[in-house]
Design an enzyme around this catalytic site. Structure first.
Site, mmCIF file in Angstrom:
data_model
loop_
_atom_site.group_PDB
_atom_site.id
_atom_site.type_symbol
_atom_site.label_atom_id
_atom_site.label_comp_id
_atom_site.label_asym_id
_atom_site.label_seq_id
_atom_site.Cartn_x
_atom_site.Cartn_y
_atom_site.Cartn_z
ATOM 1 C CB THR A 33 4.565 1.682 -1.435
ATOM 2 O OG1 THR A 33 4.571 3.116 -1.390
ATOM 3 C CG2 THR A 33 3.129 1.176 -1.453
ATOM 4 C CD GLU A 41 0.144 -9.646 1.762
ATOM 5 O OE1 GLU A 41 -0.337 -10.805 1.876
ATOM 6 O OE2 GLU A 41 0.727 -9.256 0.743
ATOM 7 C CG HIS A 67 2.993 4.692 1.412
ATOM 8 N ND1 HIS A 67 4.141 4.050 1.024
ATOM 9 C CD2 HIS A 67 3.293 5.314 2.577
ATOM 10 C CE1 HIS A 67 5.095 4.271 1.926
ATOM 11 N NE2 HIS A 67 4.591 5.045 2.863
#
Length: 130
Positions: A33, A41, A67
């Site tokens: 994750t 990002e 996730h």
């Protein structure tokens, strides 16, 4: 010029370096994750970076993701983002990651446009307080 609707795409292969076991977010050899969040990002950062004025950049200020599915070693993760809103200097992105089987994660990421020099001056002043 930054405009709503801008999109970007980044890819990453799942290796031992970005598994949950290696990053410490779990004990399994599947895409972690934290690795997915980093890819999200990065994709959003790169989406707008070349459109900013000289001396500007963006910093992440918020994230809300899920996730939803594991990706095994050897798989490839493809991340896409779209700039969905501009609120002054705040940028809001819809972001999604997929592997060959489908969606593995999705959510929203917020970034803020900063003046790099002023931002780093504030960081330097903070050094004396930590």
């Amino acid at each position: 010029m930054i405009t709503v609707g801008m999109k970007a795409l980044q890819k990453e292969n799942v290796t031992e370096k970005n598994t949950a076991r290696m990053l410490g977010s779990g004990g399994l050899d599947v895409y972690a994750t934290p690795a997915m969040l980093l890819l999200m990002e990065k994709t959003c950062y790169l989406c707008v970076q070349d459109s900013l004025e000289h001396g500007q950049s963006t910093v992440g200020t918020g994230v809300s993701i899920s996730h939803e599915s594991a990706t095994p070693l050897g798989g490839q993760v493809i991340c896409t983002c779209e700039l969905t809103a501009i609120n002054g200097r705040e940028l809001v992105f819809a972001v999604e990651c997929r592997d060959a089987a489908g969606i593995i994660g999705r959510g929203e990421h917020k970034r803020f446009i900063i003046d790099v020099e002023r931002f780093m001056e504030r960081v330097e002043r903070k050094k004396n307080k930590v």
